[in-house]
Design an enzyme around this catalytic site. Structure first.
Site, PDB file in Angstrom:
ATOM      1  CE  LYS A  36     -43.380  -0.934  13.792  1.00  0.00           C
ATOM      2  NZ  LYS A  36     -43.695  -2.375  12.474  1.00  0.00           N
ATOM      3  NE  ARG A 131     -46.688  -4.327   7.465  1.00  0.00           N
ATOM      4  CZ  ARG A 131     -46.763  -4.476   8.428  1.00  0.00           C
ATOM      5  NH1 ARG A 131     -47.218  -4.388   9.934  1.00  0.00           N
ATOM      6  NH2 ARG A 131     -45.525  -3.920   8.223  1.00  0.00           N
TER       7      ARG A 131
HETATM    8  C1  LIG Z   1     -42.858  -2.984  12.840  1.00  0.00           C
HETATM    9  C2  LIG Z   1     -42.123  -3.981  12.136  1.00  0.00           C
HETATM   10  C3  LIG Z   1     -40.568  -4.710  11.917  1.00  0.00           C
HETATM   11  C4  LIG Z   1     -40.708  -5.154  13.607  1.00  0.00           C
HETATM   12  O1  LIG Z   1     -41.509  -5.675  14.355  1.00  0.00           O
HETATM   13  P1  LIG Z   1     -41.305  -6.144  15.977  1.00  0.00           P
HETATM   14  O2  LIG Z   1     -42.375  -7.246  15.469  1.00  0.00           O
HETATM   15  O3  LIG Z   1     -41.730  -5.221  16.713  1.00  0.00           O
HETATM   16  O4  LIG Z   1     -39.837  -6.749  16.417  1.00  0.00           O
HETATM   17  C5  LIG Z   1     -40.004  -4.787  11.013  1.00  0.00           C
HETATM   18  N1  LIG Z   1     -40.252  -5.014   9.971  1.00  0.00           N
HETATM   19  C6  LIG Z   1     -41.607  -4.320   9.810  1.00  0.00           C
HETATM   20  C7  LIG Z   1     -41.387  -3.678   8.339  1.00  0.00           C
HETATM   21  C8  LIG Z   1     -42.599  -3.697  10.702  1.00  0.00           C
HETATM   22  O5  LIG Z   1     -43.202  -2.476  10.061  1.00  0.00           O
END
Ligand SMILES: *Cc1c(COP(=O)(O)O)cnc(C)c1O
Length: 371
Positions: A36, A131
């Site tokens: 992402k 969240r």
């Molecule tokens: C963004 C996200 C991740 C990845 O997070 P990082 O800190 O970039 O490793 C994993 N799980 C969810 C649900 C996320 O929203």
């Protein structure tokens, strides 16, 4: 080359992935690479797969569609609970999704039946980050409803930490997640294939030597891309922290000392500093519309004075930096994410020195042989 740009070193991303995959494999934990922050950039995703990631995940359907358009066929999971309005496209594009709402799961199931497929569901459990997620006491009931719903298959459970609430994943929370996996199997029957413990903030836990229990997956973005632990910002041993560099051009130089009067209420989140008296002020053609200026690391001899929507003002003691020259910055996660999404920032993939065979056609069978 014109305009601000990000230079991406795919080899470093591949090596970072290899490093975390190797470290976590020793603890029975597989890596899902999260794309992402790089908006589903297909070359970066491919480097992650080449480095040994089992599969990919992204939060936005548009990013997954970009991966598919580029010919990436590996399993992709949507890690943000799908929008009800996108259920059809989610089923079409993603093998599975993280879910928290039974109405959305029902819509996915209906879409899957229409498309004659089965969509995988991973239930997100709320374990303190506040969240997303189903509360642990409601998990068994949601799991049971998913199991009974044709069109979807319960693939696993997951948790997320250190995002909204900044709550760090502890060993106790991980034990609790393992226990939940065992409990719903006891109550509902089918084997819970994936127990996804969290994101990059879980790495210290995973490496600590504590038993990983049922947790057999982590979803990693920041650690692979930037080589740092998100909570401390510290470099992870053996990882590259310079796979991404942001480059911007100097458009004005000014020998006056950096004015302190630049401080404005709108800029308070920035660390506004005035340079030493012999500092030259430089203006670069990059601003808030392109990145998170407070997340840029200044190269030696430079200090950030401030930023506006289109200008970055820095103080420098390197008088050789003339109009037309370029300055290179390290980015933190926020700066990277904003820059990757900015329309005026070009993404330039550096020549890959040792390209491995592309795994764009990476299949489920190939991923099984990796384990
Ligand atoms: C963004 C996200 C991740 C990845 O997070 P990082 O800190 O970039 O490793 C994993 N799980 C969810 C649900 C996320 O929203």
């Amino acid at each position: 080359m014109s305009g601000p740009r990000i230079e991406v070193d795919l080899q470093k991303i591949r090596q970072n992935t290899q490093t975390v995959v190797r470290l976590l494999r020793a603890h029975g934990v597989g890596v899902t690479a999260v794309t992402k922050a790089v908006c589903g950039h297909p070359d970066i995703a491919t480097a992650m797969l080449d480095g040994g990631a089992m599969d990919l995940a992204d939060a936005r359907l548009s990013n997954v569609q970009k991966l598919r358009k580029a010919g990436i066929t590996c399993p992709v999971t949507l890690i943000r609970t799908p929008m009800l309005s996108q259920a059809d496209q989610v089923v079409q594009t993603c093998e599975a999704s993280y879910n928290t709402e039974i109405d959305v799961i029902a819509a996915l199931a209906a879409a899957a039946i229409r498309q004659n497929v089965v969509h995988g569901v991973i239930i997100m459990v709320e374990m303190g980050d506040l969240r997303e997620g189903v509360f642990p006491e409601n998990l068994a009931s949601v799991a049971e409803q998913v199991i009974e719903m044709p069109g979807v298959a319960l693939k696993g459970i997951g948790a997320n930490f250190a995002c909204l609430g900044g709550v760090a994943p502890t060993a106790a929370k991980m034990v609790a997640l393992s226990t939940l996996a065992n409990e719903i199997e006891g109550e509902c029957g089918p084997f819970i294939q994936t127990v996804s413990g969290g994101n990059s903030a879980n790495l210290p836990w995973a490496m600590s030597g504590q038993p990983t229990g049922r947790v057999n997956n982590l979803r990693l973005g920041e650690a692979i891309l930037l080589g740092v632990d998100p909570l401390s910002g510290a470099k992870i041993n053996g990882m590259h922290t310079d796979a991404f560099m942001l480059i911007a051009e100097v458009i004005e130089t000014n020998t006056q000392p950096a004015p302190v009067t630049l401080v404005s209420p709108a800029l308070t989140p920035l660390r506004i500093v005035s340079g030493p008296v012999d500092t030259t002020r430089l203006i670069l053609a990059i601003g808030h519309q392109d990145t998170d200026a407070s997340g840029l690391s200044m190269p030696a001899g430079n200090t950030l004075i401030g930023a506006t929507s289109d200008h970055l003002v820095i103080g420098t003691n390197r008088p050789t930096q003339c109009v037309g020259s370029e300055i290179t910055f390290h980015m933190n996660y926020s700066a990277l994410m904003h820059a990757m999404a900015a329309p005026d920032v070009k993404v330039e993939v550096l020549q890959d020195r040792h390209p491995r065979q592309s795994r764009r056609t990476h299949s489920k069978a190939a991923h099984l042989s990796l384990v």
